[in-house]
Scaffold this motif. Structure first.
Motif, PDB file in Angstrom:
ATOM      1  N   GLU A   1       0.489  -1.171 -13.563  1.00 46.37           N
ATOM      2  CA  GLU A   1      -0.231  -1.741 -12.425  1.00 46.37           C
ATOM      3  C   GLU A   1       0.718  -2.526 -11.523  1.00 46.37           C
ATOM      4  O   GLU A   1       0.650  -2.431 -10.297  1.00 46.37           O
ATOM      5  CB  GLU A   1      -1.355  -2.634 -12.946  1.00 46.37           C
ATOM      6  N   LYS A   2       1.608  -3.287 -12.155  1.00 51.63           N
ATOM      7  CA  LYS A   2       2.556  -4.094 -11.365  1.00 51.63           C
ATOM      8  C   LYS A   2       3.512  -3.183 -10.583  1.00 51.63           C
ATOM      9  O   LYS A   2       3.839  -3.460  -9.436  1.00 51.63           O
ATOM     10  CB  LYS A   2       3.372  -5.005 -12.290  1.00 51.63           C
TER      11      LYS A   2
ATOM     12  N   SER B   1       1.856  -1.620  -7.564  1.00 48.94           N
ATOM     13  CA  SER B   1       1.685  -2.534  -6.427  1.00 48.94           C
ATOM     14  C   SER B   1       2.974  -2.679  -5.633  1.00 48.94           C
ATOM     15  O   SER B   1       2.967  -3.103  -4.481  1.00 48.94           O
ATOM     16  CB  SER B   1       1.182  -3.895  -6.897  1.00 48.94           C
ATOM     17  N   GLU B   2       4.104  -2.339  -6.237  1.00 52.35           N
ATOM     18  CA  GLU B   2       5.385  -2.424  -5.523  1.00 52.35           C
ATOM     19  C   GLU B   2       5.743  -1.114  -4.823  1.00 52.35           C
ATOM     20  O   GLU B   2       6.710  -1.049  -4.067  1.00 52.35           O
ATOM     21  CB  GLU B   2       6.520  -2.764  -6.510  1.00 52.35           C
TER      22      GLU B   2
ATOM     23  N   LYS C   1      -6.191   1.253 -10.181  1.00 52.77           N
ATOM     24  CA  LYS C   1      -5.270   0.132 -10.451  1.00 52.77           C
ATOM     25  C   LYS C   1      -4.747  -0.521  -9.176  1.00 52.77           C
ATOM     26  O   LYS C   1      -4.058  -1.535  -9.233  1.00 52.77           O
ATOM     27  CB  LYS C   1      -4.078   0.639 -11.264  1.00 52.77           C
ATOM     28  N   MET C   2      -5.024   0.089  -8.019  1.00 51.48           N
ATOM     29  CA  MET C   2      -4.478  -0.460  -6.767  1.00 51.48           C
ATOM     30  C   MET C   2      -5.424  -1.507  -6.194  1.00 51.48           C
ATOM     31  O   MET C   2      -6.613  -1.508  -6.492  1.00 51.48           O
ATOM     32  CB  MET C   2      -4.319   0.663  -5.732  1.00 51.48           C
ATOM     33  N   ASP C   3      -4.864  -2.367  -5.325  1.00 53.53           N
ATOM     34  CA  ASP C   3      -5.780  -3.253  -4.602  1.00 53.53           C
ATOM     35  C   ASP C   3      -6.452  -2.437  -3.505  1.00 53.53           C
ATOM     36  O   ASP C   3      -6.051  -1.301  -3.210  1.00 53.53           O
ATOM     37  CB  ASP C   3      -5.051  -4.488  -4.051  1.00 53.53           C
TER      38      ASP C   3
ATOM     39  N   GLN D   1      -4.260  -0.917  -0.498  1.00 51.72           N
ATOM     40  CA  GLN D   1      -3.348   0.146  -0.917  1.00 51.72           C
ATOM     41  C   GLN D   1      -4.140   1.413  -1.266  1.00 51.72           C
ATOM     42  O   GLN D   1      -3.754   2.521  -0.883  1.00 51.72           O
ATOM     43  CB  GLN D   1      -2.531  -0.329  -2.121  1.00 51.72           C
TER      44      GLN D   1
ATOM     45  N   SER E   1       8.362  -5.920   3.148  1.00 51.44           N
ATOM     46  CA  SER E   1       7.448  -4.903   2.633  1.00 51.44           C
ATOM     47  C   SER E   1       7.378  -3.658   3.518  1.00 51.44           C
ATOM     48  O   SER E   1       6.701  -2.699   3.180  1.00 51.44           O
ATOM     49  CB  SER E   1       6.046  -5.487   2.497  1.00 51.44           C
TER      50      SER E   1
END
Lengths: 454, 454
Positions: free
Chosen positions: A89-90, A93-94, A118-120, A123, A168
């Protein structure tokens, strides 16, 4: 020898970087890893015989995300799935939206959904949109991480905003100016911003005549635009000129290579999907259909020979010399074909020069045909001992090289008109023409002059 | 139809931009010309029927310099020489060093000297140095306009320096950190600078693990590095690691295309120098030598047929079927050859997979050979009415496809070992093998079984 040397060098390097990662303290690693290109580490990992997870577990999430981004689409998930659910998940997110879409595009629906969960929210929305575009279009290539500002902002405000957003974004060197409906109005480069005073308003320095491409443009066409203008990045817009994403030059080098490989493969009688390390079964699936088509066309050409078996039985030397006429026609036709197919691919064939090029090809065909015809005519005459034999093969050679020039020109041009890739099967068509006509000219002329030849 | 449409569109566009330039006030032109890409204007000028000087005289010096930069090397001087001596000097002072070197490289020594005399001392030195490098090396591609700073400078000092230097540099997005001897120590991106506080010292944020290429590196190798790492720019250094210049991605797209065109041309039997709009004479010079080599190899193959004229005179159907055996061998050999040549070009053939690929090619050759051999065997048997005829041609086909796979693999690999471009003439070699061996297998077997065949 050379290969062995390369292999040894690789092993030395391997010790060098992977060893570092294994011995650095977490602080050193945090500091130094930035300077190691993910491609180099991936290359070493491929050769590393130890436990890969020991290395991967030491690396920060953002770095794993970069490594996944560098992998071939079909290998991306394999690396991601090595990690625990929490770490996965981490890492997700990257990841950049385009890399995620490429990764998901290779997976089954159920696995796709699991990963999207698993994404926000933001995203997930971006990635779901990217998944709707075809792989080989601008939409399939673009990333959604770009920097957008309003034209009323000042240079100072833009710089402050950039300090927050630059890390980003896919590239911070071009900043897009959008209106409230997200319609693309202009662009400012970071160069313009650096050389402008703090109070200047973006609207005054932005460039409004901006090249953008529609989401559904074919990737090859996008590639040609990058080539033509030398741009670093091109924005992608929808039908209302609303900005959707950006394509950067590094995505394009791969596209141009892919398209060229496709052309080279088609010219060589391979299917575009084949790769150098395809399995034998895939290679057979790629090539056998072409060979079967070739078998049919070869049989057609052979049946022309069959028509003249009576003549051949009287003058067996015809059998010896006939492959020379067809072979040279095939070679000359392939020359013209290669030039035209590449010219079409590079967009060098245009309204102004088509006729000129056709005439040139015909002139070249006649001249080369005369040179080859005279040489083979003399050789054949000396060999067989009859002047008329030399005349027959020489004339057939000239005629066949004119056929070769015409077929080499018209086959790809006509395929293009019907919107078929001009490299596709054009070699088969061209050599079929030169084989059939070559046999026909040579054996036909021999039949006409059969009395003098015996 | 399509071409006509394109032509009409072009004419409309033409009216659009050139018309603007002719009607803008000097102030409007000064403002707006920045937003017109020189490539677009060049394209219109090519189609413009009126007096080109009327347009050119309105354009600012820096814009003419950009236009010259976009032209093919051999056309650059033609545009520059349209202007008066005074204006020529001003345009030269606006040109990038790499464009000037490319322009001068096409001219005779005396004209070169004349133009160098118009430069200021610094520019002249830079250009003279660039002229010493081979065209197809890193030195021949690089520009000398890069931004260099010392590691002791702060972010604030760097930004102030950039405001002065950015307009004249090739790309302001990467800033190189050199020591007092101009040795390359590191790099900072404009992104890093934007997100850092004013007092930060460059030495603390610069990246020290920096990829650079030596001035004499072959351009194809430089291209592969860009492709591999996706870098926007790569610095060029001399043997003492002193920084000499930078190569940017837009120079590389052209290089990659050039190298691929070369491979495609060589595979197709054209010389690398030929262009689609070459004169007939140049085209003949490019192709006739290849065709003559082919004529010799075709004659060699034909002489194999000559050995078996006795057999052919007894069974004329052999003459009908023999081109099928050699033709299919040639096609299959070309398939393998194409895959291997492209694999070598893309650096996909390495120590780990060569053996695997060779075995795969042989397996594919055997399987495709069996499929084709069985089909042609059955057809030939039905046609001629003798089972043994089918056996002879089927067996010859299988054997020839194994020869094809071997030749398609080994010819480029061996050329590469001898440092010859693997695309060079490999097609000729491969088809010579498949022709000679194809005739030999088919007619030889027929001679062995001649009693049963009659």
């Amino acid at each position: 020898m050379e290969l062995l040397q390369e292999m040894l060098e690789k092993n030395e390097e391997q010790l060098e970087i992977i060893q570092k990662i294994l011995t650095w303290t977490p602080e050193e690693l945090h500091e130094e890893i930035e300077d190691i290109h993910p491609v180099d580490l991936l290359e070493e990992l491929e050769h590393y015989e130890g436990e890969k997870k020991d290395i991967l577990n030491r690396l920060p999430d953002y770095y794993i995300a970069l490594m996944i981004g560098e992998l071939e689409d079909e290998d991306k998930y394999e690396l991601l799935s090595l990690f625990s659910k929490v770490r996965e998940e981490k890492i997700i997110s990257e990841m950049a939206s385009d890399d995620l879409a490429d990764l998901l595009g290779e997976l089954e629906d159920s696995v796709q959904k699991e990963i999207i969960a698993k994404m926000d929210w933001e995203q997930a929305e971006e990635v779901k949109e990217l998944l709707t575009y075809e792989d080989d279009t601008a939409g399939g290539l673009m990333a959604t991480e770009f920097i957008a500002i309003q034209e009323g902002m000042t240079v100072k405000e833009t710089i402050d905003y950039l300090r927050k957003e630059a890390p980003s974004s896919e590239t911070p060197y071009y900043i897009y100016v959008l209106d409230e409906r997200e319609v693309l109005k202009g662009v400012v480069s970071l160069r313009d911003i650096i050389v402008s005073d703090d109070e200047i308003v973006i609207g005054d320095i932005m460039s409004e005549n901006i090249l953008s491409v529609p989401v559904d443009m074919d990737q090859e066409e996008v590639g040609r635009l990058f080539e033509k203008y030398g741009y670093m990045v091109i924005p992608v817009v929808d039908e209302d000129n609303v900005m959707c994403g950006i394509i950067t030059f590094d995505d394009i080098i791969g596209v141009l290579n892919e398209e060229t490989t496709e052309d080279i493969y088609l010219l060589g009688g391979l299917s575009e999907g084949e790769e150098i390390d395809s399995s034998p079964l895939d290679a057979i699936k790629s090539r056998l259909p072409w060979l079967l088509v070739n078998l049919v066309t070869a049989a057609m050409a052979a049946s022309v020979v069959g028509l003249f078996e009576g003549t051949i039985s009287k003058i067996v030397a015809l059998a010896t010399f006939m492959p020379i006429v067809t072979g040279m026609g095939g070679n000359a036709g392939t020359q013209t074909l290669t030039l035209i197919v590449r010219g079409i691919a590079l967009d060098e064939l245009n309204d102004k020069n088509t006729k000129k090029i056709l005439i040139k090809e015909l002139v070249v065909g006649v001249v080369n045909g005369l040179c080859l015809g005279i040489i083979i005519g003399i050789v054949a005459q000396l060999w067989v001992g009859k002047a008329i034999f030399g005349f027959v093969i020489g004339t057939a050679m000239v005629l066949n090289l004119i056929v070769a020039a015409s077929a080499g020109y018209f086959v790809p041009v006509i395929l293009k008109k019907f919107n078929v890739d001009p490299a596709l099967a054009s070699g088969v068509f061209v050599t079929t023409f030169t084989d059939i006509m070559g046999f026909f000219f040579f054996l036909g002329l021999a039949t006409v002059f059969v009395e003098q030849l015996i």
